[in-house]
Motif scaffolding. Structure first.
Motif, PDB file in Angstrom:
ATOM      1  N   GLY A  84       0.843  -1.187   0.000  1.00  0.00           N
ATOM      2  CA  GLY A  84       0.000   0.000   0.000  1.00  0.00           C
ATOM      3  C   GLY A  84       0.875   1.233   0.000  1.00  0.00           C
ATOM      4  O   GLY A  84       2.110   1.140   0.135  1.00  0.00           O
ATOM      5  N   PHE A  85       0.243   2.407  -0.129  1.00  0.00           N
ATOM      6  CA  PHE A  85       0.994   3.655  -0.195  1.00  0.00           C
ATOM      7  C   PHE A  85       0.251   4.717   0.606  1.00  0.00           C
ATOM      8  O   PHE A  85      -0.908   5.033   0.316  1.00  0.00           O
ATOM      9  N   SER A  86       0.907   5.232   1.643  1.00  0.00           N
ATOM     10  CA  SER A  86       0.342   6.303   2.463  1.00  0.00           C
ATOM     11  C   SER A  86       0.710   7.643   1.837  1.00  0.00           C
ATOM     12  O   SER A  86       1.892   7.928   1.609  1.00  0.00           O
ATOM     13  N   ILE A  87      -0.314   8.459   1.570  1.00  0.00           N
ATOM     14  CA  ILE A  87      -0.136   9.708   0.821  1.00  0.00           C
ATOM     15  C   ILE A  87      -0.548  10.892   1.695  1.00  0.00           C
ATOM     16  O   ILE A  87      -1.654  10.918   2.240  1.00  0.00           O
ATOM     17  N   ILE A  88       0.341  11.865   1.827  1.00  0.00           N
ATOM     18  CA  ILE A  88       0.030  13.092   2.564  1.00  0.00           C
ATOM     19  C   ILE A  88       0.555  14.287   1.777  1.00  0.00           C
ATOM     20  O   ILE A  88       1.280  14.134   0.788  1.00  0.00           O
ATOM     21  N   ASP A  89       0.175  15.485   2.248  1.00  0.00           N
ATOM     22  CA  ASP A  89       0.737  16.695   1.637  1.00  0.00           C
ATOM     23  C   ASP A  89       1.446  17.523   2.706  1.00  0.00           C
ATOM     24  O   ASP A  89       1.664  17.060   3.832  1.00  0.00           O
ATOM     25  N   ALA A  90       1.800  18.743   2.368  1.00  0.00           N
ATOM     26  CA  ALA A  90       2.638  19.575   3.234  1.00  0.00           C
ATOM     27  C   ALA A  90       1.962  19.958   4.541  1.00  0.00           C
ATOM     28  O   ALA A  90       2.635  20.436   5.468  1.00  0.00           O
ATOM     29  N   LYS A  91       0.645  19.767   4.650  1.00  0.00           N
ATOM     30  CA  LYS A  91      -0.062  20.120   5.883  1.00  0.00           C
ATOM     31  C   LYS A  91       0.147  19.089   6.988  1.00  0.00           C
ATOM     32  O   LYS A  91      -0.094  19.357   8.162  1.00  0.00           O
ATOM     33  N   ALA A  92       0.583  17.883   6.647  1.00  0.00           N
ATOM     34  CA  ALA A  92       0.635  16.784   7.613  1.00  0.00           C
ATOM     35  C   ALA A  92       1.883  16.752   8.489  1.00  0.00           C
ATOM     36  O   ALA A  92       1.776  16.466   9.688  1.00  0.00           O
ATOM     37  N   PRO A  93       3.084  16.996   7.949  1.00  0.00           N
ATOM     38  CA  PRO A  93       4.271  16.920   8.814  1.00  0.00           C
ATOM     39  C   PRO A  93       4.142  17.818  10.037  1.00  0.00           C
ATOM     40  O   PRO A  93       3.643  18.946   9.962  1.00  0.00           O
ATOM     41  N   GLY A  94       4.592  17.280  11.182  1.00  0.00           N
ATOM     42  CA  GLY A  94       4.441  17.984  12.446  1.00  0.00           C
ATOM     43  C   GLY A  94       3.305  17.444  13.280  1.00  0.00           C
ATOM     44  O   GLY A  94       3.239  17.702  14.487  1.00  0.00           O
ATOM     45  N   HIS A  95       2.397  16.692  12.625  1.00  0.00           N
ATOM     46  CA  HIS A  95       1.276  16.096  13.350  1.00  0.00           C
ATOM     47  C   HIS A  95       1.497  14.625  13.672  1.00  0.00           C
ATOM     48  O   HIS A  95       0.629  13.998  14.279  1.00  0.00           O
ATOM     49  N   PHE A  96       2.612  14.048  13.265  1.00  0.00           N
ATOM     50  CA  PHE A  96       2.876  12.638  13.535  1.00  0.00           C
ATOM     51  C   PHE A  96       4.373  12.450  13.729  1.00  0.00           C
ATOM     52  O   PHE A  96       5.179  13.286  13.322  1.00  0.00           O
ATOM     53  N   MET A  97       4.720  11.329  14.375  1.00  0.00           N
ATOM     54  CA  MET A  97       6.124  11.028  14.592  1.00  0.00           C
ATOM     55  C   MET A  97       6.732  10.527  13.293  1.00  0.00           C
ATOM     56  O   MET A  97       6.295   9.506  12.746  1.00  0.00           O
ATOM     57  N   PRO A  98       7.728  11.219  12.737  1.00  0.00           N
ATOM     58  CA  PRO A  98       8.285  10.799  11.446  1.00  0.00           C
ATOM     59  C   PRO A  98       8.990   9.462  11.554  1.00  0.00           C
ATOM     60  O   PRO A  98       9.669   9.192  12.552  1.00  0.00           O
ATOM     61  N   PRO A  99       8.840   8.595  10.549  1.00  0.00           N
ATOM     62  CA  PRO A  99       9.555   7.314  10.564  1.00  0.00           C
ATOM     63  C   PRO A  99      11.034   7.516  10.262  1.00  0.00           C
ATOM     64  O   PRO A  99      11.477   8.624   9.908  1.00  0.00           O
ATOM     65  N   VAL A 100      11.793   6.450  10.374  1.00  0.00           N
ATOM     66  CA  VAL A 100      13.238   6.552  10.208  1.00  0.00           C
ATOM     67  C   VAL A 100      13.623   6.884   8.769  1.00  0.00           C
ATOM     68  O   VAL A 100      14.615   7.555   8.525  1.00  0.00           O
ATOM     69  N   PHE A 101      12.818   6.428   7.797  1.00  0.00           N
ATOM     70  CA  PHE A 101      13.115   6.701   6.393  1.00  0.00           C
ATOM     71  C   PHE A 101      12.242   7.850   5.896  1.00  0.00           C
ATOM     72  O   PHE A 101      11.026   7.834   6.109  1.00  0.00           O
ATOM     73  N   PRO A 102      12.812   8.852   5.226  1.00  0.00           N
ATOM     74  CA  PRO A 102      11.972   9.923   4.668  1.00  0.00           C
ATOM     75  C   PRO A 102      11.107   9.394   3.542  1.00  0.00           C
ATOM     76  O   PRO A 102      11.460   8.444   2.846  1.00  0.00           O
ATOM     77  N   GLY A 103       9.939  10.018   3.359  1.00  0.00           N
ATOM     78  CA  GLY A 103       9.046   9.598   2.290  1.00  0.00           C
ATOM     79  C   GLY A 103       9.508  10.106   0.935  1.00  0.00           C
ATOM     80  O   GLY A 103      10.306  11.037   0.827  1.00  0.00           O
ATOM     81  N   VAL A 104       8.988   9.459  -0.106  1.00  0.00           N
ATOM     82  CA  VAL A 104       9.183   9.959  -1.466  1.00  0.00           C
ATOM     83  C   VAL A 104       8.476  11.306  -1.569  1.00  0.00           C
ATOM     84  O   VAL A 104       7.399  11.499  -1.007  1.00  0.00           O
ATOM     85  N   GLN A 105       9.062  12.255  -2.287  1.00  0.00           N
ATOM     86  CA  GLN A 105       8.540  13.622  -2.304  1.00  0.00           C
ATOM     87  C   GLN A 105       8.482  14.161  -3.729  1.00  0.00           C
ATOM     88  O   GLN A 105       9.361  13.896  -4.542  1.00  0.00           O
ATOM     89  N   SER A 106       7.406  14.917  -4.016  1.00  0.00           N
ATOM     90  CA  SER A 106       7.279  15.541  -5.329  1.00  0.00           C
ATOM     91  C   SER A 106       6.403  16.789  -5.215  1.00  0.00           C
ATOM     92  O   SER A 106       5.535  16.869  -4.339  1.00  0.00           O
ATOM     93  N   GLN A 107       6.629  17.715  -6.119  1.00  0.00           N
ATOM     94  CA  GLN A 107       5.801  18.924  -6.175  1.00  0.00           C
ATOM     95  C   GLN A 107       4.481  18.690  -6.903  1.00  0.00           C
ATOM     96  O   GLN A 107       3.585  19.524  -6.849  1.00  0.00           O
ATOM     97  N   THR A 108       4.358  17.548  -7.572  1.00  0.00           N
ATOM     98  CA  THR A 108       3.118  17.241  -8.302  1.00  0.00           C
ATOM     99  C   THR A 108       2.645  15.837  -7.957  1.00  0.00           C
ATOM    100  O   THR A 108       3.449  14.951  -7.603  1.00  0.00           O
ATOM    101  N   LEU A 109       1.336  15.621  -8.087  1.00  0.00           N
ATOM    102  CA  LEU A 109       0.787  14.292  -7.860  1.00  0.00           C
ATOM    103  C   LEU A 109       1.292  13.310  -8.905  1.00  0.00           C
ATOM    104  O   LEU A 109       1.598  12.150  -8.585  1.00  0.00           O
ATOM    105  N   ALA A 110       1.400  13.753 -10.146  1.00  0.00           N
ATOM    106  CA  ALA A 110       1.884  12.870 -11.205  1.00  0.00           C
ATOM    107  C   ALA A 110       3.318  12.448 -10.946  1.00  0.00           C
ATOM    108  O   ALA A 110       3.694  11.285 -11.145  1.00  0.00           O
ATOM    109  N   GLY A 111       4.119  13.386 -10.472  1.00  0.00           N
ATOM    110  CA  GLY A 111       5.505  13.068 -10.160  1.00  0.00           C
ATOM    111  C   GLY A 111       5.612  12.094  -9.000  1.00  0.00           C
ATOM    112  O   GLY A 111       6.460  11.194  -8.998  1.00  0.00           O
ATOM    113  N   LEU A 112       4.729  12.252  -7.991  1.00  0.00           N
ATOM    114  CA  LEU A 112       4.724  11.327  -6.864  1.00  0.00           C
ATOM    115  C   LEU A 112       4.328   9.922  -7.324  1.00  0.00           C
ATOM    116  O   LEU A 112       4.948   8.928  -6.941  1.00  0.00           O
ATOM    117  N   ALA A 113       3.298   9.860  -8.167  1.00  0.00           N
ATOM    118  CA  ALA A 113       2.851   8.561  -8.678  1.00  0.00           C
ATOM    119  C   ALA A 113       3.972   7.854  -9.427  1.00  0.00           C
ATOM    120  O   ALA A 113       4.179   6.640  -9.268  1.00  0.00           O
TER     121      ALA A 113
END
Length: 468
Positions: free
Chosen positions: A300-329
């Motif tokens: 599965g794939f957990s998807i968030i945007d820039a509003k989410a960081p700071g509301h949860f404990m970050p995991p040890v590995f950073p998530g994949v990041q993109s400025q566009t949804l198509a780029g993230l996909a």
């Protein structure tokens, strides 16, 4: 000959060894792992769920018995023994003083540990510190400890323990406590338990094991073959959605991905499949591993945007990041058009009220299946983040049936000198589901009971008050 033999080296085993020794019994503890890997899954834990009727040191407000029971009833969907569950709940209100006497320290929850300041007491230094404290106390009290000593068979006679076998070595004792975990590290047994899905996949092949590699279920299988009464389903477990990049074993708490409730989760077909905002994360996080296991390819794939960081404990590995949804996909290997459609459908369905991740807020979706019940906000603020998820098995629930004295049963009759604690009997309380910290509550309660009862079976009387 020792009075009490304890087989296992985690929290439940150590609680049993300590209480038996407090009762005046001579105790030998056998840990299958090397010393550096001692402690089993307990080394990866961080807190204990505690009933309390008012503020207590690191715990705020109150968490009364009935609320704890209702939380447990809800996540297990009734698959629990109420009498044993309430025994665990009540013991959780008094065990911390006993734990402190053996060197365990507590601290307030860390920032980002969601919704648990009221319900869970956190160990200072985590589970590894707790395990080390118990080992120090056990050594100081005179408990004999042997590492690298897996037990492969027991001698039983008419439901009584006679001896344990470590290869060619025969080890006798007047009573025995089994506390050597489930079978989550046994890949073949997991494969058998889960079978093949409709697509011909073997889901267990894609499971990661969050804890120790040493929990092979050898003595659980032995006891089942010997006719011990069992409880629980082999496919039920504490199963969490964790980072797909986690190691095959011993990834622990840091590989968990806790942002599910702040965004959406899609499968490899870029489709949502469950309500991400169903309830507070500590009550529902352990359903997500099983949910992912039921998806194509067990991913599965957990998807968030820039509003989410700071509301949860970050995991040890950073998530994949993109400025566009198509780029993230593209980075996640998802079909871009289908992914964008899923996100856009979700965004249009969001009915944003007053977002508050600390409560069951009024931000939800309408006209969308599956619904998102709380914390539903549009995913519309770059950068966008994605975490690939795999099922992470913590421990299995198939185990040995017990009574309030932690006795192993044969044909409904309790043994008078063979006891069991921890993951090997957790299925009596956890038929399915999980709520944060309750595994340690079960292990502590029944570890202490088993140790005390084993000492009694060996002819010793209790000299100090234990936890339960």
């Amino acid at each position: 000959m020792f009075d009490v033999l304890v087989i296992g080296g985690g929290n439940a085993a150590l609680c049993a060894a300590l209480t038996a020794r407090e009762a005046g019994a001579s105790v030998l503890l056998l840990e299958a792992a090397p010393k550096a890997w001692r402690g089993g899954n307990s080394a990866h834990t961080r807190n204990l769920r505690c009933m309390h009727d008012g503020p207590q040191d690191v715990l705020v407000d109150s968490y009364p018995e009935e609320e704890f029971w209702q939380d447990l009833l809800r996540v297990t969907q009734g698959q629990t023994n109420e009498a044993l569950a309430r025994l665990v709940i009540r013991t959780s209100s008094t065990c911390r003083d006993w734990m402190r006497r053996h060197g365990v320290h507590f601290q307030p929850p860390l920032s980002g540990a969601l919704h648990v300041a009221r319900t869970n007491a956190f160990f200072m230094g985590g589970g590894k510190a707790l395990v080390n404290a118990y080992y120090r106390s056990a050594e100081n009290l005179g408990v004999q400890i042997r590492y690298d000593t897996p037990i492969d068979a027991l001698e039983l006679r008419d439901g009584r323990f006679v001896a344990a076998h470590a290869g060619k070595e025969r080890i006798t004792a007047r009573s025995c406590v089994l506390a050597c975990g489930g079978f989550e590290s046994n890949r073949e047994w997991l494969r058998e338990a889960w079978g093949q899905n409709a697509a011909g996949e073997w889901p267990a092949d894609n499971f990661l094991i969050r804890g120790t590699r040493f929990n092979q279920g050898v003595l659980l299988k032995f006891m089942m073959d010997a006719g011990a009464d069992t409880i629980g389903e082999p496919s039920q477990s504490h199963c969490v959605a964790i980072d797909a990049r986690a190691p095959r074993y011993d990834g622990g708490i840091c590989t968990r991905v806790d942002c599910v409730s702040l965004g959406i989760v899609v499968n490899r077909d870029a489709e949502r499949f469950y309500d991400e905002g169903e309830d507070f994360w500590p009550k529902r996080y352990a359903i997500w591993g099983r949910l992912v296991a039921q998806q194509p390819g067990q991913i599965g794939f957990s998807i968030i945007d820039a509003k989410a960081p700071g509301h949860f404990m970050p995991p040890v590995f950073p998530g994949v990041q993109s400025q566009t949804l198509a780029g993230l996909a593209q980075q996640l290997g998802l079909d871009a058009s289908r992914f964008e459609q899923t996100v856009n459908d979700y965004n249009r369905a969001c009915r944003s009220g007053h977002f508050n991740h600390a409560i069951l807020d009024d931000c939800h979706t309408e006209g969308l299946s599956p619904v998102k019940s709380h914390w539903a906000r549009p995913i519309d603020t770059p950068p966008f983040y994605g975490y690939a998820l795999r099922p992470g098995i913590t421990f299995t629930y198939l185990g040995l049936k017990v009574n309030e004295h932690a006795a192993v049963h044969f044909n409904g009759q309790p043994s008078d000198n063979l006891f069991v604690a921890g993951e090997m009997m957790a299925g009596n309380v956890l038929g399915k589901g999980y709520t944060a910290g309750v595994g340690m509550s079960i292990g502590t309660t029944f570890g202490c009971i088993a140790g005390r009862e084993a000492a009694k079976a060996a002819g010793k009387r209790e000299e100090n008050h234990a936890a339960a």
